[in-house]
Motif scaffolding. Structure first.
Motif, PDB file in Angstrom:
ATOM      1  N   SER A  50       0.856  -1.175   0.000  1.00  0.00           N
ATOM      2  CA  SER A  50       0.000   0.000   0.000  1.00  0.00           C
ATOM      3  C   SER A  50       0.901   1.237   0.000  1.00  0.00           C
ATOM      4  CB  SER A  50      -0.864  -0.019   1.266  1.00  0.00           C
ATOM      5  OG  SER A  50      -1.318   1.267   1.613  1.00  0.00           O
ATOM      6  N   ALA A  51       0.379   2.350  -0.480  1.00  0.00           N
ATOM      7  CA  ALA A  51       1.153   3.590  -0.509  1.00  0.00           C
ATOM      8  C   ALA A  51       1.133   4.326   0.823  1.00  0.00           C
ATOM      9  CB  ALA A  51       0.633   4.506  -1.618  1.00  0.00           C
ATOM     10  N   GLU A  52       0.357   3.854   1.798  1.00  0.00           N
ATOM     11  CA  GLU A  52       0.327   4.527   3.093  1.00  0.00           C
ATOM     12  C   GLU A  52       1.668   4.360   3.799  1.00  0.00           C
ATOM     13  OE1 GLU A  52      -3.131   4.138   5.555  1.00  0.00           O
ATOM     14  OE2 GLU A  52      -4.439   3.735   3.831  1.00  0.00           O
ATOM     15  N   ARG A  53       2.088   5.389   4.520  1.00  0.00           N
ATOM     16  CA  ARG A  53       3.435   5.438   5.093  1.00  0.00           C
ATOM     17  C   ARG A  53       3.768   4.216   5.938  1.00  0.00           C
ATOM     18  NH1 ARG A  53       5.951  10.326   8.843  1.00  0.00           N
ATOM     19  NH2 ARG A  53       7.928   9.277   9.278  1.00  0.00           N
ATOM     20  N   LYS A  54       2.866   3.808   6.812  1.00  0.00           N
ATOM     21  CA  LYS A  54       3.145   2.687   7.717  1.00  0.00           C
ATOM     22  C   LYS A  54       3.366   1.380   6.954  1.00  0.00           C
ATOM     23  CE  LYS A  54      -1.806   3.034   8.649  1.00  0.00           C
ATOM     24  NZ  LYS A  54      -1.977   4.397   8.121  1.00  0.00           N
ATOM     25  N   ALA A  55       2.638   1.205   5.853  1.00  0.00           N
ATOM     26  CA  ALA A  55       2.824   0.009   5.024  1.00  0.00           C
ATOM     27  C   ALA A  55       4.135   0.087   4.254  1.00  0.00           C
ATOM     28  CB  ALA A  55       1.650  -0.150   4.068  1.00  0.00           C
ATOM     29  N   VAL A  56       4.452   1.251   3.707  1.00  0.00           N
ATOM     30  CA  VAL A  56       5.703   1.417   2.964  1.00  0.00           C
ATOM     31  C   VAL A  56       6.895   1.191   3.879  1.00  0.00           C
ATOM     32  CG1 VAL A  56       7.155   3.046   1.689  1.00  0.00           C
ATOM     33  CG2 VAL A  56       4.695   2.936   1.223  1.00  0.00           C
ATOM     34  N   GLU A  57       6.831   1.720   5.096  1.00  0.00           N
ATOM     35  CA  GLU A  57       7.924   1.502   6.048  1.00  0.00           C
ATOM     36  C   GLU A  57       8.096   0.009   6.341  1.00  0.00           C
ATOM     37  OE1 GLU A  57       7.675   5.744   8.514  1.00  0.00           O
ATOM     38  OE2 GLU A  57       7.040   3.891   9.493  1.00  0.00           O
ATOM     39  N   THR A  58       6.991  -0.690   6.547  1.00  0.00           N
ATOM     40  CA  THR A  58       7.037  -2.129   6.806  1.00  0.00           C
ATOM     41  C   THR A  58       7.639  -2.867   5.612  1.00  0.00           C
ATOM     42  OG1 THR A  58       5.065  -1.965   8.211  1.00  0.00           O
ATOM     43  CG2 THR A  58       5.651  -4.155   7.408  1.00  0.00           C
ATOM     44  N   ALA A  59       7.120  -2.583   4.426  1.00  0.00           N
ATOM     45  CA  ALA A  59       7.585  -3.270   3.222  1.00  0.00           C
ATOM     46  C   ALA A  59       9.062  -3.002   2.951  1.00  0.00           C
ATOM     47  CB  ALA A  59       6.740  -2.837   2.029  1.00  0.00           C
ATOM     48  N   THR A  60       9.504  -1.778   3.177  1.00  0.00           N
ATOM     49  CA  THR A  60      10.900  -1.414   2.914  1.00  0.00           C
ATOM     50  C   THR A  60      11.841  -2.151   3.855  1.00  0.00           C
ATOM     51  OG1 THR A  60      10.206   0.756   2.099  1.00  0.00           O
ATOM     52  CG2 THR A  60      12.511   0.523   2.766  1.00  0.00           C
ATOM     53  N   LEU A  61      11.472  -2.245   5.135  1.00  0.00           N
ATOM     54  CA  LEU A  61      12.298  -2.985   6.100  1.00  0.00           C
ATOM     55  C   LEU A  61      12.395  -4.459   5.714  1.00  0.00           C
ATOM     56  CD1 LEU A  61      11.068  -1.424   9.473  1.00  0.00           C
ATOM     57  CD2 LEU A  61      13.397  -1.297   8.560  1.00  0.00           C
ATOM     58  N   LEU A  62      11.287  -5.029   5.239  1.00  0.00           N
ATOM     59  CA  LEU A  62      11.281  -6.442   4.871  1.00  0.00           C
ATOM     60  C   LEU A  62      11.997  -6.694   3.550  1.00  0.00           C
ATOM     61  CD1 LEU A  62       7.604  -7.320   5.873  1.00  0.00           C
ATOM     62  CD2 LEU A  62       9.704  -7.849   7.145  1.00  0.00           C
ATOM     63  N   ALA A  63      11.965  -5.717   2.657  1.00  0.00           N
ATOM     64  CA  ALA A  63      12.552  -5.896   1.324  1.00  0.00           C
ATOM     65  C   ALA A  63      14.070  -5.808   1.341  1.00  0.00           C
ATOM     66  CB  ALA A  63      11.984  -4.844   0.373  1.00  0.00           C
ATOM     67  N   PHE A  64      14.626  -4.982   2.213  1.00  0.00           N
ATOM     68  CA  PHE A  64      16.058  -4.694   2.166  1.00  0.00           C
ATOM     69  C   PHE A  64      16.935  -5.946   2.258  1.00  0.00           C
ATOM     70  CE2 PHE A  64      20.114  -3.533   4.138  1.00  0.00           C
ATOM     71  CZ  PHE A  64      20.596  -2.663   3.167  1.00  0.00           C
ATOM     72  N   PRO A  65      16.721  -6.841   3.242  1.00  0.00           N
ATOM     73  CA  PRO A  65      17.582  -8.032   3.317  1.00  0.00           C
ATOM     74  C   PRO A  65      17.439  -8.966   2.119  1.00  0.00           C
ATOM     75  CG  PRO A  65      16.363  -7.721   5.370  1.00  0.00           C
ATOM     76  CD  PRO A  65      15.772  -6.808   4.354  1.00  0.00           C
ATOM     77  N   LEU A  66      16.335  -8.843   1.399  1.00  0.00           N
ATOM     78  CA  LEU A  66      16.082  -9.710   0.242  1.00  0.00           C
ATOM     79  C   LEU A  66      16.598  -9.094  -1.056  1.00  0.00           C
ATOM     80  CD1 LEU A  66      12.402 -10.652   1.165  1.00  0.00           C
ATOM     81  CD2 LEU A  66      14.442 -12.070   1.496  1.00  0.00           C
ATOM     82  N   GLY A  67      17.087  -7.860  -0.976  1.00  0.00           N
ATOM     83  CA  GLY A  67      17.546  -7.178  -2.176  1.00  0.00           C
ATOM     84  C   GLY A  67      16.414  -6.787  -3.107  1.00  0.00           C
ATOM     85  N   LEU A  68      15.229  -6.578  -2.535  1.00  0.00           N
ATOM     86  CA  LEU A  68      14.052  -6.249  -3.333  1.00  0.00           C
ATOM     87  C   LEU A  68      13.641  -4.793  -3.114  1.00  0.00           C
ATOM     88  CD1 LEU A  68      11.894  -9.439  -2.599  1.00  0.00           C
ATOM     89  CD2 LEU A  68      13.323  -9.000  -4.613  1.00  0.00           C
ATOM     90  N   ILE A  69      12.877  -4.289  -4.040  1.00  0.00           N
ATOM     91  CA  ILE A  69      12.263  -2.971  -3.912  1.00  0.00           C
ATOM     92  C   ILE A  69      10.753  -3.174  -3.959  1.00  0.00           C
ATOM     93  CG2 ILE A  69      11.962  -0.705  -4.971  1.00  0.00           C
ATOM     94  CD1 ILE A  69      14.776  -1.015  -6.142  1.00  0.00           C
ATOM     95  N   PRO A  70      10.034  -2.714  -2.931  1.00  0.00           N
ATOM     96  CA  PRO A  70       8.581  -2.909  -2.941  1.00  0.00           C
ATOM     97  C   PRO A  70       7.911  -2.204  -4.118  1.00  0.00           C
ATOM     98  CG  PRO A  70       9.340  -2.220  -0.768  1.00  0.00           C
ATOM     99  CD  PRO A  70      10.490  -2.037  -1.710  1.00  0.00           C
ATOM    100  N   VAL A  71       6.902  -2.855  -4.665  1.00  0.00           N
ATOM    101  CA  VAL A  71       6.065  -2.247  -5.700  1.00  0.00           C
ATOM    102  C   VAL A  71       4.922  -1.549  -4.973  1.00  0.00           C
ATOM    103  CG1 VAL A  71       4.564  -2.676  -7.677  1.00  0.00           C
ATOM    104  CG2 VAL A  71       6.654  -4.042  -7.363  1.00  0.00           C
ATOM    105  N   ILE A  72       4.892  -0.229  -5.074  1.00  0.00           N
ATOM    106  CA  ILE A  72       3.843   0.530  -4.398  1.00  0.00           C
ATOM    107  C   ILE A  72       2.572   0.447  -5.236  1.00  0.00           C
ATOM    108  CG2 ILE A  72       3.181   2.770  -3.440  1.00  0.00           C
ATOM    109  CD1 ILE A  72       5.656   1.367  -2.135  1.00  0.00           C
ATOM    110  N   THR A  73       1.509  -0.022  -4.600  1.00  0.00           N
ATOM    111  CA  THR A  73       0.242  -0.283  -5.283  1.00  0.00           C
ATOM    112  C   THR A  73      -0.843   0.556  -4.620  1.00  0.00           C
ATOM    113  OG1 THR A  73       1.016  -2.534  -5.722  1.00  0.00           O
ATOM    114  CG2 THR A  73      -1.337  -2.109  -6.025  1.00  0.00           C
ATOM    115  N   ASP A  74      -1.214   1.657  -5.267  1.00  0.00           N
ATOM    116  CA  ASP A  74      -2.169   2.592  -4.667  1.00  0.00           C
ATOM    117  C   ASP A  74      -3.478   1.920  -4.268  1.00  0.00           C
ATOM    118  OD1 ASP A  74      -0.456   4.772  -4.843  1.00  0.00           O
ATOM    119  OD2 ASP A  74      -1.178   5.357  -6.823  1.00  0.00           O
ATOM    120  N   ALA A  75      -3.919   0.944  -5.035  1.00  0.00           N
ATOM    121  CA  ALA A  75      -5.223   0.314  -4.783  1.00  0.00           C
ATOM    122  C   ALA A  75      -5.228  -0.570  -3.537  1.00  0.00           C
ATOM    123  CB  ALA A  75      -5.655  -0.500  -5.995  1.00  0.00           C
ATOM    124  N   MET A  76      -4.081  -0.719  -2.883  1.00  0.00           N
ATOM    125  CA  MET A  76      -4.027  -1.546  -1.676  1.00  0.00           C
ATOM    126  C   MET A  76      -4.269  -0.748  -0.394  1.00  0.00           C
ATOM    127  SD  MET A  76      -0.906  -4.231  -2.406  1.00  0.00           S
ATOM    128  CE  MET A  76      -0.845  -4.651  -0.650  1.00  0.00           C
TER     129      MET A  76
END
Length: 196
Positions: A50-76
């Motif tokens: 989701s594009a909401e800050r709390k979700a982006v922060e969560t996704a970014t923390l989880l993505a970093f060790p995996l070498g991934l970049i979260p896909v921000i999906t406004d509809a979520m």
């Protein structure tokens, strides 16, 4: 391949800040960091947020060790409650009860549960339609997550399936359910259950 739907964990509640702009609390950040470094998500190859800050922060923390970049999906995003803004907990619970009880009616200008369900279901289905290997992780919110769960399990919209009403789930958020072959394998569980 499986999909994991994760509701963001605990946030810093600030009545003077729009709810979509709330950030993770120290507890929410610590729980997310622990999951990120646990190795439990090693099979995840795509992260949608989701594009909401709390979700982006969560996704970014989880993505970093995996070498991934979260896909921000406004509809979520969570169900649109901007018409009322922040509501104290007792008023919010009454509003949430009404939101789930009358899915086709708007509570004081809120997005209806039926509309929010259609939106989140379509967003997740679209993301999963692309051929890939590995697991997909969706980082979102408890309300629309519950609506997604109801849609995928072919159950009527009901707050009975909300994370706050699921025994063993964390009422503050940071819960998951697993999706296999477009069907949830269980209800909400704390995100820590992925590690065990």
């Amino acid at each position: 391949m499986r999909a994991i739907y994760l509701s963001h964990p605990e946030v810093t509640i600030d009545p003077n800040t729009p709810v979509p702009d709330w950030s993770l609390s120290q507890t929410g950040r610590a729980r997310t960091s622990a999951l990120a470094t646990s190795g439990a998500l090693r099979n995840v190859t795509r992260i949608f947020s989701s594009a909401e800050r709390k979700a982006v922060e969560t996704a970014t923390l989880l993505a970093f060790p995996l070498g991934l970049i979260p896909v921000i999906t406004d509809a979520m995003h969570e169900n649109d409650r901007s018409s009322t803004g922040f509501l104290p907990p007792d008023q919010f619970n009454d509003a949430a009860d009404a939101f789930f009880a009358e899915p086709d009616l708007s509570y004081r200008g809120w997005e209806t549960a039926a509309a929010a369900q259609s939106r989140i279901h379509a967003a997740v289905a679209s993301a999963l339609s692309a051929p890939t290997s590995g697991d997909a992780l969706f980082v979102g919110h408890g309300g629309v997550g519950t609506l997604l769960y109801c849609a995928l399990s072919k159950q009527p919209i009901s707050r009975a399936h909300d994370q706050a009403n699921t025994p063993g789930a964390n009422p503050g958020g940071g819960n998951v359910f697993i999706i296999k072959d477009s069907v949830p394998t269980s209800g909400w569980h704390p995100m820590e259950a992925l590690v065990n």
